[in-house]
Scaffold this motif. Structure first.
Motif, PDB file in Angstrom:
ATOM      1  N   THR A 169      23.909 -12.922 -58.406  1.00 22.57           N
ATOM      2  CA  THR A 169      24.176 -14.264 -58.369  1.00 22.57           C
ATOM      3  C   THR A 169      25.066 -14.776 -59.126  1.00 22.57           C
ATOM      4  O   THR A 169      26.119 -15.692 -58.838  1.00 22.57           O
ATOM      5  N   ILE A 220      20.622 -16.764 -50.804  1.00 26.09           N
ATOM      6  CA  ILE A 220      21.757 -16.531 -51.146  1.00 26.09           C
ATOM      7  C   ILE A 220      22.249 -18.319 -51.068  1.00 26.09           C
ATOM      8  O   ILE A 220      22.599 -18.774 -52.475  1.00 26.09           O
ATOM      9  N   ALA A 223      20.702 -20.072 -54.378  1.00 22.29           N
ATOM     10  CA  ALA A 223      21.452 -19.808 -55.431  1.00 22.29           C
ATOM     11  C   ALA A 223      22.884 -20.323 -55.735  1.00 22.29           C
ATOM     12  O   ALA A 223      23.507 -20.660 -56.765  1.00 22.29           O
TER      13      ALA A 223
END
Length: 272
Positions: A169, A220, A223
């Protein structure tokens, strides 16, 4: 006759030998999925016992269908952005730059560990607008030298699962912060895929360890809030699987019945 190159790799970098061999095997098929002649040339130039990869004609589509899919997505992006930066993250020995042969407006960067980049220098020719970056993708330093004034395509094929969630990330975060716009394209394993890594012969034989399991786009977007989902597909839903042998299609058909198996391997595409 050109002397063969000896390689001494372990862990995640060693898995690139398996993917290269899968592409070389595919290139010899009557109807190849990827048709990567560069992979065949590379395999012929490296001194290695390729049987150690556990790759055969039967399981090679697991690699070549994935590479063909990301080639397709990359072509779509470059058609819309002929003056872009491409970051090929954890490129290994993949010949994507040469397969796609982008126009002169594209600045392409292949990024991988120094020993991998050194091997690439011996195997591939130099080209204008083609750059090699010898660094771990998780090192923040290399990105500071990349131009930040144009759209970016960041491709991570066969990468995310070898990163920790924190490192993965953070990498995506740095890319989004560095460029004005672009796309993130990568594949991932879900958490079941990470837990069952012992069954992956390529990973097991290399001594590598898988870390980051991604169950879906929410992981995803949570983050990286700037990321906008363009596509999320199961790897086994790819059209290329229609061309694989019947016994492979039968396994795929069975896996599609259970979502956790259907999305064990996934392809992600985001814009920002």
């Amino acid at each position: 006759m050109t002397e063969k190159l000896h390689v001494d790799l372990s862990g995640a970098p060693q898995t690139m030998l398996a993917t290269s061999y899968a592409k070389a095997v595919d290139a010899d098929r009557e109807k190849p999925i990827l048709g990567d002649r560069y992979a065949k040339e590379i395999v012929d130039r490296i001194d290695y016992d390729w049987k150690k990869t556990s790759i055969t004609a039967a399981n090679s589509p697991a690699v070549t269908t994935r590479s063909a899919h990301f080639d397709k997505w990359a072509r779509q992006f470059l058609a819309a952005h002929p003056e872009a930066v491409v970051l090929h993250l954890g490129c290994g020995l993949d010949a994507r730059f040469f397969r796609l042969d982008p126009g002169p407006g594209v600045e392409w960067y292949d990024i991988d560990y120094p020993d991998v980049v050194d091997l690439r220098r011996q195997l591939y020719p130099t080209r204008d607008h083609y750059h090699l970056v010898a660094a771990s993708v998780t090192d923040p330093a290399w990105l500071t030298d990349i131009p930040d004034d144009r759209p970016v395509l960041a491709i991570g094929e066969g990468l995310t699962m070898y990163l920790t969630q924190k490192d993965g990330t953070a990498l995506l975060r740095r890319i989004v912060d560095h460029f004005p716009s672009g796309e993130l394209q990568f594949d991932a394993f879900n958490r079941l895929g990470i837990k069952s890594q012992w069954s992956n012969a390529v990973v097991r034989r290399s001594g590598a360890t898988l870390h980051w399991g991604i169950d879906g786009p929410d992981d995803i977007i949570e983050a990286i809030p700037e990321a906008r989902l363009l596509a999320w597909v199961s790897a086994i839903d790819d059209d290329a699987f229609a061309t694989v042998p019947w016994y492979y299609r039968a396994t795929v058909k069975a896996m599609r019945l259970l979502p956790v198996l259907r999305y064990m391997a996934q392809y992600h595409r985001y814009a920002f």
